[in-house]
Motif scaffolding. Sequence first.
Motif, PDB file in Angstrom:
ATOM      1  N   THR A   1      19.649  29.579  76.080  1.00  0.00           N
ATOM      2  CA  THR A   1      20.158  30.807  75.613  1.00  0.00           C
ATOM      3  C   THR A   1      19.271  31.957  75.204  1.00  0.00           C
ATOM      4  O   THR A   1      19.309  33.045  74.603  1.00  0.00           O
ATOM      5  CB  THR A   1      21.084  30.510  74.476  1.00  0.00           C
ATOM      6  N   SER A   2      17.746  31.735  75.568  1.00  0.00           N
ATOM      7  CA  SER A   2      16.907  32.760  75.459  1.00  0.00           C
ATOM      8  C   SER A   2      17.309  34.460  75.653  1.00  0.00           C
ATOM      9  O   SER A   2      16.962  35.153  74.881  1.00  0.00           O
ATOM     10  CB  SER A   2      15.675  32.306  75.815  1.00  0.00           C
ATOM     11  N   ALA A   3      17.615  34.444  76.815  1.00  0.00           N
ATOM     12  CA  ALA A   3      18.126  35.824  77.113  1.00  0.00           C
ATOM     13  C   ALA A   3      19.058  36.511  76.327  1.00  0.00           C
ATOM     14  O   ALA A   3      19.094  37.580  76.045  1.00  0.00           O
ATOM     15  CB  ALA A   3      18.527  35.662  78.818  1.00  0.00           C
ATOM     16  N   LEU A   4      20.143  35.509  75.842  1.00  0.00           N
ATOM     17  CA  LEU A   4      21.145  36.012  75.117  1.00  0.00           C
ATOM     18  C   LEU A   4      20.686  36.310  73.712  1.00  0.00           C
ATOM     19  O   LEU A   4      21.001  37.249  72.958  1.00  0.00           O
ATOM     20  CB  LEU A   4      22.183  35.134  74.919  1.00  0.00           C
ATOM     21  N   ASP A   5      19.691  35.208  73.194  1.00  0.00           N
ATOM     22  CA  ASP A   5      19.350  35.562  71.832  1.00  0.00           C
ATOM     23  C   ASP A   5      18.368  36.849  71.948  1.00  0.00           C
ATOM     24  O   ASP A   5      18.460  37.729  70.824  1.00  0.00           O
ATOM     25  CB  ASP A   5      18.097  34.494  71.710  1.00  0.00           C
ATOM     26  N   LYS A   6      17.479  36.969  72.896  1.00  0.00           N
ATOM     27  CA  LYS A   6      16.928  38.467  72.895  1.00  0.00           C
ATOM     28  C   LYS A   6      17.992  39.488  72.798  1.00  0.00           C
ATOM     29  O   LYS A   6      17.579  40.524  72.290  1.00  0.00           O
ATOM     30  CB  LYS A   6      16.018  38.350  74.104  1.00  0.00           C
ATOM     31  N   PHE A   7      18.885  39.609  73.636  1.00  0.00           N
ATOM     32  CA  PHE A   7      19.920  40.677  73.658  1.00  0.00           C
ATOM     33  C   PHE A   7      20.471  41.070  72.311  1.00  0.00           C
ATOM     34  O   PHE A   7      20.486  42.221  71.977  1.00  0.00           O
ATOM     35  CB  PHE A   7      20.781  40.330  74.672  1.00  0.00           C
ATOM     36  N   VAL A   8      20.880  39.922  71.663  1.00  0.00           N
ATOM     37  CA  VAL A   8      21.603  40.302  70.482  1.00  0.00           C
ATOM     38  C   VAL A   8      20.684  40.742  69.158  1.00  0.00           C
ATOM     39  O   VAL A   8      21.024  41.111  68.205  1.00  0.00           O
ATOM     40  CB  VAL A   8      22.477  39.189  70.009  1.00  0.00           C
ATOM     41  N   ARG A   9      19.329  40.442  69.379  1.00  0.00           N
ATOM     42  CA  ARG A   9      18.431  40.747  68.403  1.00  0.00           C
ATOM     43  C   ARG A   9      17.512  41.935  68.572  1.00  0.00           C
ATOM     44  O   ARG A   9      16.852  42.180  67.711  1.00  0.00           O
ATOM     45  CB  ARG A   9      17.778  39.497  68.213  1.00  0.00           C
ATOM     46  N   VAL A  10      17.845  42.529  69.768  1.00  0.00           N
ATOM     47  CA  VAL A  10      17.224  43.956  69.910  1.00  0.00           C
ATOM     48  C   VAL A  10      17.647  44.992  68.879  1.00  0.00           C
ATOM     49  O   VAL A  10      18.812  45.267  68.651  1.00  0.00           O
ATOM     50  CB  VAL A  10      17.468  44.468  71.403  1.00  0.00           C
TER      51      VAL A  10
END
Length: 560
Positions: free
Chosen positions: A551-560
Motif C-alpha cells: 500500500t506504499s503508493a496509497l500511503d504516500k498519497f494520503v500523507r502528502v
Amino acid sequence: MAAMSGKVVHNVFVSQCYQQDRQVISTQYRRDCCAPYVRNLLPCQGGKLAWTGISSMQLRALSKHRSGFVNRVTVHCNAASTTSLVPSLDKVDFLKLQNGSDIRGVAVAGVEGEPVSLTEPVAEAIAAAFAGWLVEKKKADASCRLRVSIGHDSRISAQVLQDAASRGIAGAGLDVVQYGLASTPAMFNSTLTQDDQFLCPVDGSIMITASHLPYNRNGFKLFTNAGGLGKADIKDILERAADIYDKFTAEGLMTSKEKASASVKRVDYMTVYSSDLVKAVRKAVGGIGLFPNHIPNPEDKTAMQAITQAVLANKADLGIIFDTDVDRNRLIALMSAIVLEEHPGTIVVTDSVTSDGDFTRFIEIETWLERSILPFTLLSLQINSVGEESHLAIETSGHGALKENHWLDDGAYLMVKILNKLASARAPGMGGGSKVITDLVQGLQEPAIAVELRLKINQNHPDLSGVSFREYGEAVLKHLENSIDSDPRLQKAPINYEGVRVSGLGGWFLLRLSLHDPVLPLNIEAASNDDAVKLGLSVLAAVEEFSALDTSALDKFVRV
C-alpha cells in the motif's frame, strides 16, 4: 453547443432483457456484417490434414469436441510411427495458458517466480490445434486448402514463437502467410481483405502478443472472419493442443523444422492495412489526408511533451498518441459526441471508471457496470438484438469498438473517426482547426482531482502460501465491501460487476483486481485534494491488515 440526446450503458451484465445467448447473437451479427467478405475456400487434401512433420502422432477425432456443426472432419497424421518421446519436454497445464479469450504465458526466462510456460513446442502444439479446429469450423473438404496468417508485436520472443506457430500450421497441411511485425486489428482484417496479391483473405489468423504485459510474457489472439475466438473455443483448442503436445517426438519436432518452410510465404500486409486507413481519411476530405507523427509511449512525460511540441511546431490541429489513460473521459465523450451525431439516441456502452457525475451530465445515460472490451461488444450486440441501437463500446483505457467496424477493438480506427470529423469540417472550407473537436466536448466537466494508484500483491509473501493472487485479491475486495457497509458516509454503487465502487465524502473510488497481474488498481476522483485524501484513508483503513498488499503508493498519497 446543443444538448445531445443518447444513452450510455456503463459496463452492463445484469439487465434481464439482455441475458440472451451471447454466442448466438455474436455469431449471427458477425456473420451478417462480414458476409460480403466471405470467399470460396482454397483446395485441400481430401478432408484430412496431412501431418508430415510430427512422428508418432494422431490428432484425436474432432467429433469429440462440441462445435454445433453437424458435419465434422477427422484429422489424421501421415507420419511414420515411433515410440521415442522427447525427454526434455516439460509437462504443461495448457488450460492455465487461457486468459479469457486470449492465450498467454511466460515466453522469456529471467523473472523470479515466473517459469517459462510458452515454449516453442507449446506454441507449435497450439497452432496445430488451431489448424484442426479451423478445418472443422470451415468444414474443409477435398475442394479447399486453408490459409492462416501470422503476425506479431515487437516483443523479443515474437520471432521464435512465429516460427514455431508456422511449423504447427504447416505441419497440419495448411498454408502459412507470415506478416512479421503487425497490429492486432490488422490481423483480423486479413480475414476480410480481398487482395490476391497479398494472399487475402485468409481463413484464420494468429496475432502473437501479450498486449500491455511485461517483456517476458507473450501469447496468441486467434481470429476468423467471424471475429475473435471466444472463451469456449480457446478452451477447446488448448485441450486439443495438450493431446498433440503429449505425443510430440524428438524426430517429429526436428522434421517439422526442416519441412515447414515450403508451406510458408511472407508478405507486407501492414502496407495494405495502413493504406486502407489513409483512404478512409482521404475519402472524408475529398482526397487529402495527413497523419501527424507520434511516439508510442504516452504515459511517459517526455513523450507527452514531444507530441505537444510537435503539434505546436507543425501548427497541427490535433496530436494523437496511443495506449494512454490520459484525458480518458474526454476521449469517451468525444467519440460519443461523434457517434451521436451520426446515430442520434444510440446507446453508448462504457465502463465503471468513468466519472461519477461529470460524464453523466454531458450525455443522458443509463448506468451499468462491467469490466472489459469483449463483454462491452457482446452487450452492444445484445442491445441491438432486442430492437435498440448501440453503435459504440468504449472503456476508459482507450480501447473502443464501433458497430461499423465489425465491433473490432481498434484504436487506429477510432482515431480515423476523429480525423474524419476534423477533416470533413475543413473540406468545404469551414476552417476552425481543432475548434471543431474541442467544441464537441466543451460541456464536459472534469473532477479537480483524479488519480490511479496501483496496490501490488506480493506473491512471495507467506500469506499467499497455497493461495493464488486472484483469491487473495478477492478477499481484499470482500473485506473492503464489508467495511463500507458500516460507514454511513459511504455508499456502494447499486449495480457493479468490477471490484468495489463507492461514492461519498465529495467524490468516489473504485478498487478492482487486474485481469492479468497481481495488482489492485485504485481510482479516486474528488472535488478537492482533501476529499480525495479522505476517500484514500477509508480504503487504507480497510486493507491495511492484508500484509501481502503493498500500500506504499496509497500511503504516500494520503500523507502528502
